[in-house]
Design an enzyme around this catalytic site. Structure first.
Site, mmCIF file in Angstrom:
data_model
loop_
_atom_site.group_PDB
_atom_site.id
_atom_site.type_symbol
_atom_site.label_atom_id
_atom_site.label_comp_id
_atom_site.label_asym_id
_atom_site.label_seq_id
_atom_site.Cartn_x
_atom_site.Cartn_y
_atom_site.Cartn_z
ATOM 1 C CD GLU A 69 -2.972 -1.163 2.213
ATOM 2 O OE1 GLU A 69 -4.095 -1.597 1.935
ATOM 3 O OE2 GLU A 69 -2.662 -0.785 3.346
ATOM 4 C CB CYS A 92 2.988 7.154 3.517
ATOM 5 S SG CYS A 92 3.581 5.911 4.665
ATOM 6 C CB CYS A 140 7.568 -5.713 8.471
ATOM 7 S SG CYS A 140 8.931 -4.798 9.221
ATOM 8 C CB CYS A 177 6.961 -3.199 15.897
ATOM 9 S SG CYS A 177 8.618 -2.741 15.342
ATOM 10 C CB CYS A 188 3.406 -2.405 13.631
ATOM 11 S SG CYS A 188 3.342 -1.973 11.879
ATOM 12 C CB CYS A 230 0.924 5.580 11.573
ATOM 13 S SG CYS A 230 1.250 7.226 11.065
HETATM 14 N N1 SAH Z 1 9.912 0.115 9.753
HETATM 15 C C1 SAH Z 1 10.046 1.542 9.672
HETATM 16 C C2 SAH Z 1 9.031 2.161 8.736
HETATM 17 C C3 SAH Z 1 7.593 2.096 9.220
HETATM 18 S S1 SAH Z 1 7.122 3.699 9.617
HETATM 19 C C4 SAH Z 1 9.965 2.119 11.063
HETATM 20 O O1 SAH Z 1 9.685 1.384 11.997
HETATM 21 O O2 SAH Z 1 10.241 3.305 11.235
HETATM 22 C C5 SAH Z 1 5.581 3.504 10.356
HETATM 23 C C6 SAH Z 1 5.515 4.255 11.669
HETATM 24 O O3 SAH Z 1 4.215 4.048 12.262
HETATM 25 C C7 SAH Z 1 6.532 3.740 12.645
HETATM 26 O O4 SAH Z 1 6.980 4.742 13.487
HETATM 27 C C8 SAH Z 1 5.703 2.737 13.409
HETATM 28 O O5 SAH Z 1 6.296 2.391 14.605
HETATM 29 C C9 SAH Z 1 4.393 3.488 13.559
HETATM 30 N N2 SAH Z 1 3.271 2.594 13.865
HETATM 31 C C10 SAH Z 1 3.200 1.265 13.654
HETATM 32 N N3 SAH Z 1 2.027 0.791 14.071
HETATM 33 C C11 SAH Z 1 1.335 1.824 14.569
HETATM 34 C C12 SAH Z 1 0.033 1.954 15.129
HETATM 35 N N4 SAH Z 1 -0.777 0.890 15.252
HETATM 36 N N5 SAH Z 1 -0.382 3.166 15.496
HETATM 37 C C13 SAH Z 1 0.440 4.244 15.352
HETATM 38 N N6 SAH Z 1 1.665 4.184 14.818
HETATM 39 C C14 SAH Z 1 2.119 2.988 14.433
#
Ligand code: SAH
Length: 377
Positions: free
Chosen positions: A96, A109, A116, A120, A123, A343
């Site tokens: 996406e 974005c 991935c 985390c 996420c 995000c």
């Molecule tokens: N892997 C990279 C790129 C992903 S960026 C990284 O971790 O930076 C996506 C951003 O959204 C990251 O900061 C991630 O931690 C955040 N994110 C992931 N899941 C989320 C959620 N459920 N709510 C808010 N932010 C989230």
């Protein structure tokens, strides 16, 4: 019969790669620049329409190369104007890309991997497991498709002003494809964005931050989410390998080379986990001496998650504490959550090659058992 030669997809090459390619065909380097203008300024992928190439060159190109962006499978537009595209990358996989319009800028974005590997815990991409890295063509192809869908034109209709590598995947785990794609984003013959308007976000692959610093001049964002190792390990398992002190040292090194830049730290606020005053104060201590901006992201829920978003008051209190201590902190407004484009909500389609998504899915055995016995599920 000779098998058809595999064609080189020219979207996999940045300016340097294209110049080398044209030279290998016995052509002048400036042909690379002409091609880039056709593809990235005019959206033309068919060599036959590239009218400043002579017939001989066009035939040569047709026999060896192609310009093949990944297809858009569908587009969804949110009530707030945020637009999400599902981009097909092969039979089983799709990623996406999300466009976020704001009064003074338009940010795209972009995803870097199908799924991935980092896992985390908060996420949604993590719940899907991992299939593979995207190619440069599949990364820059997201920008190409968005630019076309938006009617973007660098001169007369600048819809796209910023790109953030914050979609699915960990961009520094796909370094070799991501760097040429970011070169194209910043190249005047392609999208021509200023260096600081292209941002790579990482969960903290420390050695690759140093490699990036040498290879490419872009803005860096770091997904921090916690001010101490004990808590960060629970949210970002990569922290066990590269703890906060090492991550901060890598950020310092990145800034030594860029005295006027600052690093954006992303901090997803999760109810009862990392949203208390003590966390805000510890964060201030950690970031005080680094030129930085803090981006507070209220947690975006997704099906199956055990985490929740803090209430508005907790979010404001957190922001106030860090701001009163002198940090620059913004709260990222949730955009596009009605189309699951916020995000951490990006999913695409991942033909999972790890066993993670299967482990996380509710056991299918019960459904099979109940239908087998004729009991409605
Ligand atoms: N892997 C990279 C790129 C992903 S960026 C990284 O971790 O930076 C996506 C951003 O959204 C990251 O900061 C991630 O931690 C955040 N994110 C992931 N899941 C989320 C959620 N459920 N709510 C808010 N932010 C989230």
């Amino acid at each position: 019969m000779d098998p058809k030669p595999t064609l080189v997809n020219l979207m996999n090459l940045d300016r340097q790669g294209l110049e080398a390619y044209f030279e290998s065909l016995g052509e002048k380097r400036f042909r690379a620049h002409q091609l880039m203008k056709w593809v990235y300024h005019h959206g033309v992928t068919d060599f036959a329409q590239m009218t400043d190439f002579g017939k001989k060159l066009r035939v040569k190109l047709e026999g060896t190369a192609e310009v093949r962006p990944p297809p858009v499978l569908f587009q969804k537009v949110s009530t707030d104007g945020t637009t999400k595209w599902l981009i097909g990358v092969d039979a089983g996989n799709a990623v996406e890309a999300v466009y976020i319009p704001e009064p003074t800028r338009g940010t795209l974005c972009v995803s870097s991997q199908v799924g991935c590997t980092l896992n985390c815990t908060f996420c949604s991409t993590a719940t899907q497991g991992f299939n593979r890295n995207l190619s440069t063509a599949e990364i820059i192809g997201q920008v190409w498709q968005a630019a076309r869908a938006l009617g973007h034109d660098a001169k007369d209709n600048r819809r796209l002003t910023n790109v953030v590598m914050m979609g699915m995947g960990e961009p520094l785990a796909n370094f070799d494809a991501v760097v040429p794609a970011m070169n194209l984003m910043r190249d005047d013959y392609a999208f021509g964005l200023a260096n600081k308007r292209v941002t790579l976000s990482t969960a903290g692959l420390v050695p690759m931050i140093d490699k990036l610093s040498e290879a490419c001049d872009v803005s860096l964002a770091v997904s921090l989410h916690a001010p101490n190792d004990e808590l960060r390990e629970k949210l970002v398992p990569l922290n066990k390998k590269y703890p906060i002190a090492e991550l901060m040292a890598a950020c310092q090194r990145y800034l030594v080379e860029r005295p006027r830049a600052s690093i954006t730290f992303e901090y997803t606020l999760i109810k009862g986990m990392n949203d208390q005053a003590e966390h805000a104060k510890a964060l201030v201590k950690l970031l005080r001496r680094l030129p930085s901006k803090l981006n507070l992201i209220p947690f975006n829920p997704f099906p199956g998650t055990r985490f929740e978003r803090p209430d508005e008051e907790t979010i404001r209190r957190f922001q106030t504490i860090v701001m009163e201590a002198g940090l620059i902190a913004t709260v990222r407004r949730t955009r596009g959550d009605d189309i699951d484009a916020a995000c951490g909500q990006l999913k695409g389609n991942v033909a999972d090659r790890t066993r993670r998504s299967a482990m996380l899915r509710p056991a299918p055995a019960t459904t099979i058992a109940s239908s087998a016995t004729g009991v409605p599920a």
